[in-house]
Design a protein around this motif. Structure first.
Motif, short mmCIF file in Angstrom:
data_model
loop_
_atom_site.label_atom_id
_atom_site.label_comp_id
_atom_site.label_asym_id
_atom_site.label_seq_id
_atom_site.Cartn_x
_atom_site.Cartn_y
_atom_site.Cartn_z
N PHE A 55 36.06 26.40 6.01
CA PHE A 55 35.03 25.92 5.69
C PHE A 55 35.67 24.32 6.15
O PHE A 55 36.46 24.00 5.74
N ASN A 56 34.60 23.63 6.73
CA ASN A 56 34.97 22.13 7.00
C ASN A 56 33.99 21.26 6.18
O ASN A 56 32.86 21.12 6.50
N PRO A 57 34.56 20.75 4.98
CA PRO A 57 33.74 19.93 4.13
C PRO A 57 33.20 18.79 4.78
O PRO A 57 32.04 18.20 4.10
N PHE A 58 33.80 18.34 5.67
CA PHE A 58 33.33 17.05 6.31
C PHE A 58 31.70 17.18 6.79
O PHE A 58 31.14 16.13 7.05
N CYS A 59 31.61 18.39 7.51
CA CYS A 59 30.38 18.50 8.00
C CYS A 59 29.49 19.54 7.58
O CYS A 59 28.38 19.95 7.93
N GLY A 60 30.23 20.59 6.61
CA GLY A 60 29.44 21.57 5.96
C GLY A 60 29.48 22.85 7.08
O GLY A 60 28.87 23.80 6.65
N ASP A 61 30.46 22.89 7.85
CA ASP A 61 30.36 24.05 8.81
C ASP A 61 31.06 25.29 8.23
O ASP A 61 32.18 24.94 7.48
N GLN A 62 30.73 26.32 8.46
CA GLN A 62 31.44 27.58 7.83
C GLN A 62 31.67 28.74 9.03
O GLN A 62 30.78 28.81 9.75
N GLY A 114 26.59 26.17 10.79
CA GLY A 114 27.03 24.57 10.81
C GLY A 114 26.71 24.26 12.19
O GLY A 114 25.80 24.53 12.89
N CYS A 115 27.47 22.88 12.60
CA CYS A 115 26.86 22.28 13.73
C CYS A 115 27.12 22.78 15.12
O CYS A 115 27.91 23.86 15.05
N ALA A 116 26.78 22.71 16.20
CA ALA A 116 26.64 23.32 17.28
C ALA A 116 28.17 23.16 17.92
O ALA A 116 28.39 24.29 18.53
N ILE A 117 28.90 22.06 17.73
CA ILE A 117 30.24 22.18 18.17
C ILE A 117 31.10 23.28 17.37
O ILE A 117 31.88 24.06 18.00
N SER A 118 31.10 23.12 15.93
CA SER A 118 31.90 24.07 15.41
C SER A 118 31.45 25.70 15.67
O SER A 118 32.17 26.73 15.54
N GLN A 119 30.27 25.70 15.66
CA GLN A 119 29.72 27.47 16.23
C GLN A 119 30.00 27.46 17.60
O GLN A 119 30.47 28.91 17.94
N VAL A 125 35.70 12.32 14.29
CA VAL A 125 34.96 13.09 13.14
C VAL A 125 34.67 14.58 13.63
O VAL A 125 34.47 15.35 12.53
N ARG A 126 34.61 14.98 14.77
CA ARG A 126 34.15 16.09 15.16
C ARG A 126 35.35 17.05 15.66
O ARG A 126 35.11 18.26 15.75
N ILE A 127 36.44 16.53 15.42
CA ILE A 127 37.58 17.51 16.04
C ILE A 127 37.91 18.63 14.89
O ILE A 127 38.03 19.73 15.31
N LYS A 128 37.61 18.26 13.60
CA LYS A 128 37.40 19.27 12.70
C LYS A 128 36.59 20.40 12.87
O LYS A 128 36.74 21.62 12.62
N CYS A 129 35.49 20.04 13.54
CA CYS A 129 34.36 20.98 13.82
C CYS A 129 34.82 21.87 14.85
O CYS A 129 34.69 23.21 14.78
N ALA A 130 35.35 21.29 16.05
CA ALA A 130 35.93 21.89 17.07
C ALA A 130 37.06 22.83 16.66
O ALA A 130 37.15 24.21 17.39
#
Ligand code: ZN
Length: 150
Positions: free
Chosen positions: A36-43, A65-70, A126-131
């Protein structure tokens, strides 16, 4: 999506986001973990099954979650299938290095394949955690597995 990311790279990311690979959880799973990435809500929920030689034979995931995380998780699933846990961990380390500025060699870019499309994400801290979400989840799953099989 992200200003400054190459168009071709955006295409790869959007393709994996729209059509994520390896959807659906593996049951029973040898490895599993949730991220889970609380900064963006990605799971991401990751499950995997090993073959008799300890290679990742089946990989299944669910996430939102966001496009980058998924997209990153989807590309990861494709990359780790057929790999040993050591090889998968080496990919995690390599991708983490890329996110903190490591310049890929030709050989490394080959190993990462479509994932190299995410290299430019490191310019957006801020998107590195997503990736990295799918990859950290994979690392957790491998550690849990190794702990339980000691
Ligand atoms: Zn995100």
């Amino acid at each position: 999506m992200l200003q400054g990311l190459d168009d071709l790279y955006q295409e790869i990311i959007l393709d994996h986001h729209r059509n994520p690979r390896n959807q659906g959880l593996v049951e029973p799973a040898d490895l599993s973990a949730k991220g889970f990435n609380p900064f963006c809500g990605d799971q991401v929920v990751l499950t995997a099954g090993l073959d008799h030689s300890g290679h990742l034979a089946h990989v299944g995931m669910e996430g939102q979650g966001c496009a980058i995380s998924q997209a990153s998780a989807s590309i990861m699933g494709e990359l780790i299938k057929g790999k040993s846990l050591e090889e998968a961990e080496a990919l995690v380390e390599l991708f983490k290095q890329v996110m903190v500025g490591h310049e890929l060699t030709v050989d490394e870019a080959d190993q990462l394949g479509e994932l190299a499309a995410l290299e430019g994400v490191r310019n957006f801290p801020v998107r590195i955690k997503c990736a990295l979400l799918g990859w950290s989840t994979l690392q957790d799953a491998i550690r849990e597995f190794q702990k339980s099989s000691d």
